[in-house]
Design an enzyme around this catalytic site. Sequence first.
Site, PDB file in Angstrom:
ATOM      1  N   CYS A   6       1.600  -7.625  -4.882  1.00 27.00           N
ATOM      2  CA  CYS A   6       2.276  -6.477  -4.287  1.00 27.00           C
ATOM      3  C   CYS A   6       2.809  -5.507  -5.346  1.00 27.00           C
ATOM      4  O   CYS A   6       2.755  -5.774  -6.547  1.00 27.00           O
ATOM      5  CB  CYS A   6       3.398  -6.972  -3.363  1.00 27.00           C
ATOM      6  SG  CYS A   6       3.956  -5.736  -2.164  1.00 27.00           S
ATOM      7  N   ASP A   7       3.353  -4.395  -4.872  1.00 25.89           N
ATOM      8  CA  ASP A   7       3.609  -3.214  -5.706  1.00 25.89           C
ATOM      9  C   ASP A   7       4.316  -3.481  -7.031  1.00 25.89           C
ATOM     10  O   ASP A   7       3.936  -2.935  -8.063  1.00 25.89           O
ATOM     11  CB  ASP A   7       4.455  -2.209  -4.921  1.00 25.89           C
ATOM     12  CG  ASP A   7       3.743  -1.640  -3.719  1.00 25.89           C
ATOM     13  OD1 ASP A   7       2.704  -2.205  -3.326  1.00 25.89           O
ATOM     14  OD2 ASP A   7       4.232  -0.655  -3.147  1.00 25.89           O
ATOM     15  N   LYS A   8       5.397  -4.262  -7.014  1.00 32.10           N
ATOM     16  CA  LYS A   8       6.222  -4.408  -8.207  1.00 32.10           C
ATOM     17  C   LYS A   8       5.744  -5.515  -9.126  1.00 32.10           C
ATOM     18  O   LYS A   8       6.245  -5.648 -10.248  1.00 32.10           O
ATOM     19  CB  LYS A   8       7.681  -4.670  -7.806  1.00 32.10           C
ATOM     20  CG  LYS A   8       8.274  -3.642  -6.852  1.00 32.10           C
ATOM     21  CD  LYS A   8       8.163  -2.232  -7.380  1.00 32.10           C
ATOM     22  CE  LYS A   8       8.642  -1.195  -6.391  1.00 32.10           C
ATOM     23  NZ  LYS A   8       7.760  -1.023  -5.222  1.00 32.10           N
TER      24      LYS A   8
ATOM     25  N   ASP B 255       7.337  -4.636  -0.160  1.00 32.87           N
ATOM     26  CA  ASP B 255       7.952  -3.400   0.310  1.00 32.87           C
ATOM     27  C   ASP B 255       8.173  -3.385   1.817  1.00 32.87           C
ATOM     28  O   ASP B 255       9.083  -2.721   2.308  1.00 32.87           O
ATOM     29  CB  ASP B 255       7.093  -2.204  -0.096  1.00 32.87           C
ATOM     30  CG  ASP B 255       7.290  -1.815  -1.553  1.00 32.87           C
ATOM     31  OD1 ASP B 255       7.696  -2.682  -2.340  1.00 32.87           O
ATOM     32  OD2 ASP B 255       7.042  -0.656  -1.905  1.00 32.87           O
TER      33      ASP B 255
ATOM     34  N   SER C 104       7.236   6.915   0.264  1.00 27.22           N
ATOM     35  CA  SER C 104       6.021   6.119   0.340  1.00 27.22           C
ATOM     36  C   SER C 104       4.806   6.879  -0.166  1.00 27.22           C
ATOM     37  O   SER C 104       4.729   8.102  -0.075  1.00 27.22           O
ATOM     38  CB  SER C 104       5.790   5.693   1.794  1.00 27.22           C
ATOM     39  OG  SER C 104       4.492   5.169   1.974  1.00 27.22           O
TER      40      SER C 104
ATOM     41  N   CYS D 294      -1.701  -4.178   0.607  1.00 24.46           N
ATOM     42  CA  CYS D 294      -2.105  -3.122   1.528  1.00 24.46           C
ATOM     43  C   CYS D 294      -3.400  -2.469   1.046  1.00 24.46           C
ATOM     44  O   CYS D 294      -3.581  -2.204  -0.149  1.00 24.46           O
ATOM     45  CB  CYS D 294      -1.029  -2.051   1.619  1.00 24.46           C
ATOM     46  SG  CYS D 294       0.556  -2.661   2.180  1.00 24.46           S
TER      47      CYS D 294
END
Length: 582
Positions: A122-124, A81, A470, A194
Amino acid sequence: MTHLRSNMSDTSALGIARRAQWKALGIGADELTKPKIAIVNTSSDLAACYAHLDDIVPVLKEELRALGALPFEIRTTAPSDFVTSVGRAGRYILPSRDLIVNDIEAVVEGARLDAMICLSSCDKTTPGHLMAAARLNIPTVVIACGYQHSGLAEGREADVEEVFLLAAQAAVTGEARDDLAELADDAILGPGVCAGLATANSMHIAAEALGMAVPGSTPVRANSERMWDAVRRSAAALMSAIENGIRPRDIITAGSVRNAARVMLAIGGSMNTIKHLQAVAVEAGVDIDVWETYRELGRQTPLLCSVRPNGPRLVEEFEDAGGGATIIRELLPLLDGDQLTITGRTLAENAAGARPADGEIIRTVADPFGTDPAITVLRGTLAPGGAVAKRPVPDTGRKRFTGPARVFANREEAIAAISNGRLRPGDVAVIRGIGVSGGPGMGLTSAFIFALHAKGLAQSVALVTDGQFSGLVNQGVTIGEVSPEAAADGPLGRLRDDDVIDIDLGAGTVDLLVSPEELAARAPFAPPADLDTGGGYLDQYRELVQPLACGAVLCPRPSSACHPGTGEASLTSTAATAGGTR
């Protein structure tokens, strides 16, 4: 060992060709009948999120070989991101999730491998891995590969999300921040996602709550002994699942999705988990309206932790207090503990090994941080298909906002309106036409929200958008992912300046105070003619993407769990209910 779909006769053309290919790779004839495992390495040199994944692969291969398997590393696209959101105004971020799913299908199904073990970061990546597991329905384990060490965890000033927020605010105010480079250099001190309960760690925990990750593995410090222990346990769990024929659709059920939603509400997880869990359900063919599930459970689920960005605690403290496993243990009276997990045991059996809540970092159901939902799903005449707001823990902010709409085509136009006087206290800023289809790929509005904060308007100007923002955003009245989106001829697309919008977070409603007759008489939303999509994947995505009620998947099967009846139909087909007064 159960029948392996990967085994092929040496007398077949494809079987003998496969033998020839693999002999050249050093694979002996005695290995050709072993379970063939895809190690899905969603890795890239572009971001710290993925920096350690390549080091996990050889360890995992060794573990799997020792357990009698034949592992193969495969690669997928690897979005970050903070890095791959630069081009096309960040529109590639959500669509990359579905690229991951299709990457996995093309290789794993094309090679007819027997099982998968997915390195999620990561996010996805986690939703992409879960969606692929549900689609292919072969034994699969998700490994949460951990979060990054930060300067904040060292008692200093910032992690990457804090730096991002400060930089965005400085860009709006023009304030000289000579310390930003120094803060950035100190923000990330190691590999991993993160820190905090933003989308990556939230989805890692959701995978454990679903039963698709081994118990006690989320969240976890990247490269820690706990992460390496989870790697070893995941290899063993996968081999057991192959032996016992345990497949993702045995695990991903309406009950387990509901469990995961309950856990996300209890931790105040990312609002993005709603659409991702809906997409997983769609791929699994599970008939559940995840949006309505969050809405229903939100007012029945105690908040058991207060971790950044929702509250003051660090994710390291949360992990050390027991993390996701302890949350599941404490919530067990509210969960379906009989749901099967990848270990072959039930959720309740796994939870028995978790430590109890310490009462400080993680509280008990009887003594929560609060009962107001940190993720609030709203419905109403402006969002018959739903919308979502993120709130702090505990929630002491404003919950009701009524004001005139100020309509903008993008975040830059809305940011400019803060300075030129078009946007004033009491207004509701509407940024529309940036949903999954209109964006395409969901435009980001975080910069506008940071601008409101920087100008001291966060409590006096509300935001309504069909785009996203976000997980850092949980102050003020900010409503995202309005559905149906403007490009689908939802009420948002026919809204005009000065129309009155009424938002009630306590009641979970967002209404447009315009009569249905007047709204139906207005012209539908017209997308901008100069939208820059590059003429490639984003155009394909716009043609194929389904609405948020379907998790924004690409062209679901007819049996998929989509719920257009809750409001995803266009305004013209719902004119009798799409507008109105309260």
